[in-house]
Scaffold this motif. Structure first.
Motif, PDB file in Angstrom:
ATOM      1  N   SER A  17      11.360  -8.756  -4.256  1.00 49.52           N
ATOM      2  CA  SER A  17      10.143  -8.266  -4.914  1.00 49.52           C
ATOM      3  C   SER A  17       9.274  -9.386  -5.467  1.00 49.52           C
ATOM      4  O   SER A  17       8.047  -9.340  -5.367  1.00 49.52           O
ATOM      5  CB  SER A  17      10.509  -7.316  -6.058  1.00 49.52           C
ATOM      6  N   LEU A  21       5.273  -9.995  -5.030  1.00 49.47           N
ATOM      7  CA  LEU A  21       4.366  -9.925  -6.179  1.00 49.47           C
ATOM      8  C   LEU A  21       3.568 -11.216  -6.336  1.00 49.47           C
ATOM      9  O   LEU A  21       2.430 -11.204  -6.778  1.00 49.47           O
ATOM     10  CB  LEU A  21       5.160  -9.629  -7.464  1.00 49.47           C
ATOM     11  N   LYS A  22       4.210 -12.348  -5.962  1.00 54.68           N
ATOM     12  CA  LYS A  22       3.516 -13.639  -6.101  1.00 54.68           C
ATOM     13  C   LYS A  22       2.900 -14.113  -4.782  1.00 54.68           C
ATOM     14  O   LYS A  22       2.303 -15.186  -4.728  1.00 54.68           O
ATOM     15  CB  LYS A  22       4.496 -14.702  -6.625  1.00 54.68           C
ATOM     16  N   ARG A  23       3.082 -13.319  -3.745  1.00 55.25           N
ATOM     17  CA  ARG A  23       2.554 -13.662  -2.408  1.00 55.25           C
ATOM     18  C   ARG A  23       3.045 -15.037  -1.950  1.00 55.25           C
ATOM     19  O   ARG A  23       2.273 -15.860  -1.443  1.00 55.25           O
ATOM     20  CB  ARG A  23       1.026 -13.617  -2.393  1.00 55.25           C
ATOM     21  N   ASP A 161       0.760   0.179 -11.497  1.00 57.07           N
ATOM     22  CA  ASP A 161       0.875  -1.267 -11.270  1.00 57.07           C
ATOM     23  C   ASP A 161       1.966  -1.928 -12.090  1.00 57.07           C
ATOM     24  O   ASP A 161       2.346  -3.064 -11.805  1.00 57.07           O
ATOM     25  CB  ASP A 161      -0.456  -1.951 -11.590  1.00 57.07           C
ATOM     26  N   LEU A 167       3.086  -6.276 -15.717  1.00 54.15           N
ATOM     27  CA  LEU A 167       4.340  -6.547 -14.996  1.00 54.15           C
ATOM     28  C   LEU A 167       5.363  -7.266 -15.879  1.00 54.15           C
ATOM     29  O   LEU A 167       5.020  -8.205 -16.602  1.00 54.15           O
ATOM     30  CB  LEU A 167       4.078  -7.414 -13.767  1.00 54.15           C
ATOM     31  N   ASP A 171       9.925  -3.932 -14.260  1.00 56.30           N
ATOM     32  CA  ASP A 171       9.434  -3.486 -12.954  1.00 56.30           C
ATOM     33  C   ASP A 171      10.377  -3.921 -11.834  1.00 56.30           C
ATOM     34  O   ASP A 171      10.580  -3.188 -10.869  1.00 56.30           O
ATOM     35  CB  ASP A 171       8.021  -4.042 -12.707  1.00 56.30           C
ATOM     36  N   ARG A 199       3.006   2.213  -4.948  1.00 56.90           N
ATOM     37  CA  ARG A 199       2.220   1.019  -5.293  1.00 56.90           C
ATOM     38  C   ARG A 199       3.126  -0.214  -5.331  1.00 56.90           C
ATOM     39  O   ARG A 199       2.766  -1.280  -4.844  1.00 56.90           O
ATOM     40  CB  ARG A 199       1.545   1.246  -6.658  1.00 56.90           C
ATOM     41  N   MET A 200       4.302  -0.069  -5.919  1.00 52.70           N
ATOM     42  CA  MET A 200       5.219  -1.210  -6.005  1.00 52.70           C
ATOM     43  C   MET A 200       5.729  -1.605  -4.619  1.00 52.70           C
ATOM     44  O   MET A 200       5.921  -2.794  -4.341  1.00 52.70           O
ATOM     45  CB  MET A 200       6.393  -0.881  -6.935  1.00 52.70           C
ATOM     46  N   ALA A 202       4.040  -1.405  -1.898  1.00 53.41           N
ATOM     47  CA  ALA A 202       2.938  -2.160  -1.279  1.00 53.41           C
ATOM     48  C   ALA A 202       2.837  -3.563  -1.878  1.00 53.41           C
ATOM     49  O   ALA A 202       2.695  -4.550  -1.148  1.00 53.41           O
ATOM     50  CB  ALA A 202       1.622  -1.406  -1.476  1.00 53.41           C
ATOM     51  N   ARG A 203       2.945  -3.671  -3.187  1.00 49.78           N
ATOM     52  CA  ARG A 203       2.767  -4.984  -3.836  1.00 49.78           C
ATOM     53  C   ARG A 203       3.941  -5.927  -3.581  1.00 49.78           C
ATOM     54  O   ARG A 203       3.766  -7.134  -3.505  1.00 49.78           O
ATOM     55  CB  ARG A 203       2.587  -4.809  -5.344  1.00 49.78           C
ATOM     56  N   THR A 204       5.149  -5.372  -3.519  1.00 42.75           N
ATOM     57  CA  THR A 204       6.323  -6.240  -3.306  1.00 42.75           C
ATOM     58  C   THR A 204       6.538  -6.537  -1.825  1.00 42.75           C
ATOM     59  O   THR A 204       7.243  -7.480  -1.481  1.00 42.75           O
ATOM     60  CB  THR A 204       7.615  -5.583  -3.843  1.00 42.75           C
TER      61      THR A 204
END
Ligand SMILES: N[C@@H](CCC(=O)N[C@@H](CS)C(=O)NCC(=O)O)C(=O)O
Length: 214
Positions: A17, A21-23, A161, A167, A171, A199-200, A202-204
């Motif tokens: 994750s 989250l940090k890409r 989010d 965050l 999370d 949403r999580m 998608a973001r993770t």
């Protein structure tokens, strides 16, 4: 950086994750469940997740999370924690594993790509929770418990989010728990929980198992 995991493993989801989250790009390596040699070579025992970074091996999911979050000067897990989230996860766990383990064992996940790998997982986990068949037979009761429990989580979620609005480690733990639960078909997700888990995911960049839920 290489992250060695099992796809089903919630601890591995925690480690995965933070990269999303940090890409931060990384290579995901999914080990077979009966492969003892690969993890033993790195950390002296069979355990996942393991991060390989600059020739160093880091086990322990939350150590990996902390390492990656501190790596650049834009830490993302900066929000406050809510002890009620940790308590919610603790209370969910007793129903989560009896539901999820037999379903993981029957899934098409990469760590079970050989009959031997699947058999190893089944043997090891049945030694802990008892026969998968017996646990599956109690699915209705466990699902009813979790449906009710999810109603109380719904009231704790402040934003899709971030559970507490910004965050935090909550999370990381909560999404890992909800992602593990996604292998179970027939769970009713209340509105805020539903938006949060989507949403999580998608973001993770960690997929939910909704499509293969059983
Ligand atoms: N405290 C460790 C726990 C990791 C853990 O229990 N991983 C499980 C997979 S979910 C594991 O590798 N168990 C040994 C095995 O499956 O043989 C962490 O947070 O990373």
């Amino acid at each position: 950086m290489k992250l060695y995991v099992y796809d089903h493993c919630p601890f591995c989801v925690k480690a995965r994750s933070i990269f999303g989250l940090k890409r931060i790009p990384f290579e995901l390596v999914i080990m077979l469940n009966d492969d003892e040699a690969t993890p033993s070579r790195m950390i002296g025992k069979k355990m996942a997740p393991i991060l390989e970074h600059d020739g160093r091996f880091i086990p322990e999911s939350m150590d990996i999370v902390a390492h990656i979050d501190a790596m650049t000067n834009d830490a993302v897990l900066v929000g406050p924690r809510n002890p009620r989230i940790a308590q919610w996860i603790d209370d969910a766990t007793s129903a989560l594993y009896p539901l999820a383990m037999p379903r993981w064992a029957a899934s098409g996940m990469t760590e079970f790509a050989t009959p031997q790998a699947r058999a190893t997982f089944t043997r090891n986990k049945e030694a802990i929770i008892g026969s998968f068949a017996d646990n599956l037979a109690k699915s209705g009761d466990y699902i009813a418990y979790l449906d009710k429990h999810l109603q109380s989580l719904d009231k704790l979620i402040q934003s899709p989010d971030a559970v507490n609005g910004v965050l935090s480690e909550d999370d990381i733990h909560l999404f890992a728990c909800l992602r593990a639960l996604s292998i179970v078909r027939g769970i009713t997700y209340p509105t805020a929980v539903s938006a949060y888990r989507m949403r999580m995911a998608a973001r993770t960049g960690v997929d939910l198992h909704d499509e293969s839920a059983a």
